[in-house]
Write an enzyme that holds these catalytic residues in place. Structure first.
Site, PDB file in Angstrom:
ATOM      1  N   GLY A  76      -8.742  -8.213   3.025  1.00 27.62           N
ATOM      2  CA  GLY A  76      -9.685  -7.102   2.912  1.00 27.62           C
ATOM      3  C   GLY A  76     -10.029  -6.553   4.282  1.00 27.62           C
ATOM      4  O   GLY A  76     -10.933  -7.061   4.959  1.00 27.62           O
TER       5      GLY A  76
ATOM      6  N   HIS B 290      -6.343 -13.432  -7.471  1.00 26.25           N
ATOM      7  CA  HIS B 290      -7.147 -12.368  -6.870  1.00 26.25           C
ATOM      8  C   HIS B 290      -8.492 -12.354  -7.601  1.00 26.25           C
ATOM      9  O   HIS B 290      -8.639 -12.965  -8.651  1.00 26.25           O
ATOM     10  CB  HIS B 290      -6.380 -11.046  -7.015  1.00 26.25           C
ATOM     11  CG  HIS B 290      -6.907  -9.944  -6.164  1.00 26.25           C
ATOM     12  ND1 HIS B 290      -7.952  -9.142  -6.566  1.00 26.25           N
ATOM     13  CD2 HIS B 290      -6.540  -9.492  -4.944  1.00 26.25           C
ATOM     14  CE1 HIS B 290      -8.195  -8.236  -5.613  1.00 26.25           C
ATOM     15  NE2 HIS B 290      -7.362  -8.436  -4.613  1.00 26.25           N
ATOM     16  N   ARG B 291      -9.471 -11.623  -7.038  1.00 27.89           N
ATOM     17  CA  ARG B 291     -10.826 -11.709  -7.605  1.00 27.89           C
ATOM     18  C   ARG B 291     -11.479 -10.348  -7.742  1.00 27.89           C
ATOM     19  O   ARG B 291     -12.700 -10.233  -7.577  1.00 27.89           O
ATOM     20  CB  ARG B 291     -11.687 -12.633  -6.745  1.00 27.89           C
ATOM     21  CG  ARG B 291     -11.764 -12.199  -5.289  1.00 27.89           C
ATOM     22  CD  ARG B 291     -12.688 -13.076  -4.472  1.00 27.89           C
ATOM     23  NE  ARG B 291     -12.805 -12.538  -3.124  1.00 27.89           N
ATOM     24  CZ  ARG B 291     -13.737 -12.873  -2.252  1.00 27.89           C
ATOM     25  NH1 ARG B 291     -14.639 -13.777  -2.569  1.00 27.89           N
ATOM     26  NH2 ARG B 291     -13.781 -12.329  -1.068  1.00 27.89           N
TER      27      ARG B 291
ATOM     28  N   LYS C 269       0.859  -1.191   0.000  1.00 27.49           N
ATOM     29  CA  LYS C 269       0.000   0.000   0.000  1.00 27.49           C
ATOM     30  C   LYS C 269       0.886   1.229   0.000  1.00 27.49           C
ATOM     31  O   LYS C 269       1.969   1.191   0.605  1.00 27.49           O
ATOM     32  CB  LYS C 269      -0.903   0.011   1.233  1.00 27.49           C
ATOM     33  CG  LYS C 269      -1.866  -1.167   1.327  1.00 27.49           C
ATOM     34  CD  LYS C 269      -3.064  -0.988   0.451  1.00 27.49           C
ATOM     35  CE  LYS C 269      -3.903  -2.257   0.397  1.00 27.49           C
ATOM     36  NZ  LYS C 269      -5.119  -2.163  -0.386  1.00 27.49           N
TER      37      LYS C 269
ATOM     38  N   GLU D  17      -4.427  -5.053  -6.944  1.00 28.65           N
ATOM     39  CA  GLU D  17      -5.000  -5.428  -8.244  1.00 28.65           C
ATOM     40  C   GLU D  17      -4.833  -4.352  -9.322  1.00 28.65           C
ATOM     41  O   GLU D  17      -4.806  -4.658 -10.502  1.00 28.65           O
ATOM     42  CB  GLU D  17      -6.476  -5.805  -8.092  1.00 28.65           C
ATOM     43  CG  GLU D  17      -7.397  -4.718  -7.568  1.00 28.65           C
ATOM     44  CD  GLU D  17      -7.447  -4.652  -6.041  1.00 28.65           C
ATOM     45  OE1 GLU D  17      -6.671  -5.371  -5.383  1.00 28.65           O
ATOM     46  OE2 GLU D  17      -8.250  -3.860  -5.519  1.00 28.65           O
TER      47      GLU D  17
HETATM   48  C1  RUB Z   1      -6.896  -5.454   0.804  1.00 26.94           C
HETATM   49  C2  RUB Z   1      -7.098  -5.280  -0.651  1.00 26.94           C
HETATM   50  C3  RUB Z   1      -7.539  -6.457  -1.446  1.00 26.94           C
HETATM   51  C4  RUB Z   1      -8.767  -7.087  -0.890  1.00 26.94           C
HETATM   52  C5  RUB Z   1      -9.792  -7.678  -1.835  1.00 26.94           C
HETATM   53  O1  RUB Z   1      -6.294  -4.302   1.400  1.00 26.94           O
HETATM   54  O2  RUB Z   1      -6.844  -4.237  -1.190  1.00 26.94           O
HETATM   55  O3  RUB Z   1      -7.624  -6.177  -2.778  1.00 26.94           O
HETATM   56  O4  RUB Z   1      -8.180  -8.136  -0.230  1.00 26.94           O
HETATM   57  O5  RUB Z   1     -10.800  -8.354  -1.129  1.00 26.94           O
HETATM   58  P1  RUB Z   1      -6.533  -3.980   2.937  1.00 26.94           P
HETATM   59  P2  RUB Z   1     -11.093  -9.928  -1.234  1.00 26.94           P
HETATM   60  O6  RUB Z   1      -5.929  -5.107   3.717  1.00 26.94           O
HETATM   61  O7  RUB Z   1      -5.836  -2.667   3.165  1.00 26.94           O
HETATM   62  O8  RUB Z   1      -8.016  -3.879   3.130  1.00 26.94           O
HETATM   63  O9  RUB Z   1      -9.864 -10.613  -0.743  1.00 26.94           O
HETATM   64  O10 RUB Z   1     -12.276 -10.148  -0.371  1.00 26.94           O
HETATM   65  O11 RUB Z   1     -11.347 -10.223  -2.679  1.00 26.94           O
END
Ligand code: RUB
Length: 404
Positions: free
Chosen positions: A330, A258-259, A141, A170
């Site tokens: 997330g 990733h999704r 980040k 992503e």
């Molecule tokens: C997490 C993040 C991811 C999410 C996607 O960042 O940006 O793209 O995991 O969600 P943070 P999922 O930890 O700062 O929230 O895994 O549910 O698809």
């Protein structure tokens, strides 16, 4: 001949017969259409979709529909999806329809090789095959904007702090502010330093999501640049992109899936495609790790669905295919770790972006706090108790609290 079973929730519009509606789901993507047709020959009938059961559920019904193996082009995920999903979501006589699950057959799974590594393979690379502890991951980040040097520096801090996995976000691919050709070697150099100093292998999932005709090229470039893991986004690139990467003989790296954008399809409890169906397909396609969600994080979730999704990834008996490491991510922070492990088990990757880089004492302390939270759970100690003599965890709990 075998039958793939699709399980659907649906709610017909007022005045529409529920049995008719189930039949419409079975016929729309097989041999039927909205009216009788004169072109159907008797020999076509074996490809009819078959309604096996209809049971009332909440405001609608759940139906199981059988699709003959022969309707599928073996190994074609795009075509499989057109059969089991296709036009259903727009049928005007259905208020809602959601694909809940897919039970495949020997014939329809046989063309797929599945994950190259699976949980055990990844544990061996990282060195947790004995301890069996959950893995800790981080997303660099901010999502975008850091230059290669700073990305590598953040990666070093996370790795030395204790994470097992670092991944691109992503939206970071190969933009001019952080080209892959500069970013990847810079990050790997730092991970090599960590390996030299600690003996630990930290994986870096470089995002090779790209235009369709460039994905393999991007992956090969990443390999030449020293990648030890690849990442691809399965919704925006297509599930078959996962298969192409996993099956390419020149790519022998674990694949983090990733999704991004999945919730446009998966979130609505009455409409769309449940994550479960995607879990089955990603396992067949060969993803080694797949995001499925958290208990304590920022994304909406249904615990029963999440548990079923992770089971679909880890069930030891799935047509001889290796398992997939579920990724909880997330909005995760150290205070949620105990609860995540309690509910999701130890075969889980706990991944925190903000929950590591937002630590009051920086990324290294954030990574250490996540690892301490995992250690506490492994020792059966509460986070609060463990935090008494683990300052990084204490600071994290003070900032974000503990997820009860
Ligand atoms: C997490 C993040 C991811 C999410 C996607 O960042 O940006 O793209 O995991 O969600 P943070 P999922 O930890 O700062 O929230 O895994 O549910 O698809």
């Amino acid at each position: 001949m075998g039958e793939v079973i699709g399980t659907y929730y649906y709610r017909p519009k007022a005045g529409v017969d529920f049995k008719w509606a189930a039949q419409a789901i079975a016929e729309e993507q097989t041999t039927g259409t909205w009216t009788d047709i004169s072109t159907t020959q008797e020999y076509v009938r074996y490809l009819d979709g078959r309604v096996h059961e209809v049971v009332p559920y909440n405001d609608g019904y759940i139906t199981k529909v059988g699709f003959a193996d022969d309707i599928f082009e073996p190994g074609s995920i795009p075509q499989y999806l057109s059969v089991v999903s296709g036009n259903l979501y727009g049928l005007s006589k259905l208020a809602k329809v959601r694909l809940l699950d897919l039970d495949f057959t020997e014939a329809t799974t046989a063309p797929f090789k599945g994950p190259q590594f699976g949980i055990e393979g990844i544990r061996k690379i990282v060195g947790t095959d004995k301890s069996r502890r959950p893995h800790v991951g981080t997303i660099i980040k901010p999502k975008v904007g850091l230059n290669p040097k700073d990305t590598a520096q953040v990666s070093y801090e996370a790795a030395i702090g204790g994470v097992d996995l670092i991944k691109d976000d992503e939206t970071l691919t190969d933009q001019k502010f952080c080209p892959m050709a500069d970013r990847l070697p810079a990050v790997m150099e730092q991970l090599d330093r960590v390996k030299d100093d600690t003996g630990r292998t930290v994986l870096y999932a470089i995002n090779v999501s790209a235009p369709g005709d460039k994905i393999l090229e991007r992956a090969e470039e990443a390999i030449d640049l020293g990648a030890n893991m690849l990442m691809v986004d399965f919704v925006v690139c297509g599930i078959d992109a996962v298969r192409v990467l996993a099956e390419d003989s020149s790519i022998q790296l674990p694949l983090h899936v990733h999704r991004t954008m999945h919730a446009a399809m998966t979130r609505e409890p009455e409409h769309g495609v449940a994550m479960r169906a995607f879990c089955r397909l990603i396992r067949m396609a060969g993803g080694d790790q797949l995001h499925t969600g958290t208990i304590s994080g920022k994304m909406d979730h249904d615990t029963a669905e999440l548990l079923g999704d992770n089971k679909a990834l880890t069930d030891p008996n799935y047509f001889g295919l290796k398992d997939v490491f579920p990724v909880a991510s997330g909005g995760l922070a150290p205070g949620g770790v105990a609860r995540e492990i309690e509910v999701l088990g130890k075969d889980i990757i706990l991944q925190a972006g903000g929950g590591i880089h937002g630590h009051p004492n920086g990324t290294r302390a954030g990574a250490t706090a996540m690892r301490q939270a995992v250690d506490a759970a492994m020792q059966g100690t509460t986070l609060e108790e463990y935090a008494k003599d683990h300052a990084e965890l204490a600071a994290a709990l003070e900032k974000w609290g503990t997820f009860a």
